[in-house]
Design a protein around this motif. Structure first.
Motif, PDB file in Angstrom:
ATOM      1  N   GLY A  12      57.770 -22.754  -6.085  1.00 34.88           N
ATOM      2  CA  GLY A  12      56.536 -22.522  -6.194  1.00 34.88           C
ATOM      3  C   GLY A  12      56.116 -21.325  -7.165  1.00 34.88           C
ATOM      4  N   ASN A  13      57.099 -21.139  -8.108  1.00 35.53           N
ATOM      5  CA  ASN A  13      57.265 -20.177  -9.104  1.00 35.53           C
ATOM      6  C   ASN A  13      56.185 -20.694 -10.414  1.00 35.53           C
ATOM      7  OD1 ASN A  13      57.899 -18.678 -11.516  1.00 35.53           O
ATOM      8  ND2 ASN A  13      59.343 -17.496 -10.385  1.00 35.53           N
ATOM      9  N   LYS A  14      54.945 -20.210 -10.817  1.00 39.71           N
ATOM     10  CA  LYS A  14      54.194 -20.819 -11.667  1.00 39.71           C
ATOM     11  C   LYS A  14      54.625 -20.514 -13.058  1.00 39.71           C
ATOM     12  CE  LYS A  14      49.849 -20.213  -9.034  1.00 39.71           C
ATOM     13  NZ  LYS A  14      48.598 -19.705  -9.057  1.00 39.71           N
ATOM     14  N   LEU A  17      57.228 -23.245 -13.641  1.00 43.93           N
ATOM     15  CA  LEU A  17      56.412 -24.569 -14.149  1.00 43.93           C
ATOM     16  C   LEU A  17      55.962 -24.827 -15.324  1.00 43.93           C
ATOM     17  CD1 LEU A  17      55.375 -27.359 -12.578  1.00 43.93           C
ATOM     18  CD2 LEU A  17      53.351 -25.705 -12.145  1.00 43.93           C
ATOM     19  N   ARG A  18      55.401 -23.513 -15.957  1.00 42.35           N
ATOM     20  CA  ARG A  18      55.139 -23.654 -17.250  1.00 42.35           C
ATOM     21  C   ARG A  18      56.277 -23.422 -18.405  1.00 42.35           C
ATOM     22  NH1 ARG A  18      51.669 -19.471 -15.243  1.00 42.35           N
ATOM     23  NH2 ARG A  18      53.185 -17.793 -16.205  1.00 42.35           N
ATOM     24  N   GLN A  21      57.294 -27.196 -18.266  1.00 39.09           N
ATOM     25  CA  GLN A  21      56.475 -28.025 -18.789  1.00 39.09           C
ATOM     26  C   GLN A  21      56.453 -28.057 -20.384  1.00 39.09           C
ATOM     27  OE1 GLN A  21      54.443 -30.794 -17.917  1.00 39.09           O
ATOM     28  NE2 GLN A  21      53.021 -29.709 -16.578  1.00 39.09           N
ATOM     29  N   ALA A  33      54.449 -28.801  -9.517  1.00 44.97           N
ATOM     30  CA  ALA A  33      55.098 -28.167  -8.249  1.00 44.97           C
ATOM     31  C   ALA A  33      55.015 -28.592  -6.873  1.00 44.97           C
ATOM     32  CB  ALA A  33      54.609 -26.673  -8.229  1.00 44.97           C
ATOM     33  N   GLU A  36      52.043 -28.185  -4.750  1.00 46.74           N
ATOM     34  CA  GLU A  36      50.887 -28.988  -5.127  1.00 46.74           C
ATOM     35  C   GLU A  36      50.773 -30.448  -4.348  1.00 46.74           C
ATOM     36  OE1 GLU A  36      50.059 -29.147  -9.006  1.00 46.74           O
ATOM     37  OE2 GLU A  36      50.702 -27.035  -9.383  1.00 46.74           O
TER      38      GLU A  36
END
Length: 209
Positions: A12-14, A17-18, A21, A33, A36
């Motif tokens: 869940g670490n944003k 994720l970035r 990406q 993630a 989501e």
């Protein structure tokens, strides 16, 4: 069955994720993630980083039907049996304290009070699976060596970074500029190794080339 170009990050670490990406977008891969897609966190019952990462990746893939990537990381100090190890994020709970970065660090420093050998390493294990029953998961595991110091230094990073001294750089991980840390850290090394393995496994080519 064709491989989906939407991959699931079992985290869940944003920030992670970035990072993924940006790293994989030239190859036409899109990340989402697991939260989501309504996927809760998986259990991490094992004593090794690789086993926990594999469990999380298979779990996310099984519940979403997509390829999935998971990582597990922590700090190991050989002189105390490689603790905190897979319990790095909740090390303080072993001593009856609440889980927090400050408590984890305090407990580690106390544990090392009479220990001369302060060598330690961060480790990051990353596992990618094409599907939940993938018989050949792609695995990358890297280590970043340093030493544990008593007094926190630096305001960057998180976790054990302020107590992780890097002799070759004469600073802690928390004092190192982000751009530099992203070149040398255990996670940076594992990410680059995984990308190389996946390029070879999947024959990834950059979009537009």
């Amino acid at each position: 069955m064709a491989l989906s170009n939407e991959w699931v990050l079992a985290s869940g670490n944003k920030g992670k994720l970035r990072e993924f990406q940006d790293l994989f977008s030239p190859w036409g891969v899109n990340w989402v993630a697991q939260g989501e897609l309504g996927v809760p966190d998986a259990e991490e019952p094992f004593h090794t980083f690789v086993e926990n990462a594999l469990t999380k990746a298979r779990y996310a893939s099984r519940l979403t039907g997509r390829p999935a990537l998971a990582d597990d990381s922590g700090l190991c100090v050989p002189a105390i049996g490689d603790a905190p190890g897979v319990l790095s994020a909740r090390y303080a709970t072993l001593f009856g304290q609440d889980k927090s970065d400050a408590n984890n660090n305090a407990c580690l420093v106390e544990k090392l009070k009479s220990v001369d050998d302060r060598r330690a390493y961060f480790v990051c294990a990353m596992v990618w699976v094409a599907h939940a029953d993938d018989p050949t998961p792609t695995i990358a595991q890297k280590m970043w060596w340093g030493e544990v110091i008593d007094s926190a230094q630096g305001e960057h990073g998180f976790g054990y970074d302020p107590h992780f001294w890097l002799p070759e750089h004469q600073c802690t991980a928390a004092q190192m500029p982000k751009e530099q840390k992203n070149q040398f850290s255990h996670r940076a090394q594992a990410t680059q190794a995984l990308l190389l393995e996946l390029q070879q496994r999947l024959g990834l080519t950059k979009t537009g080339s």
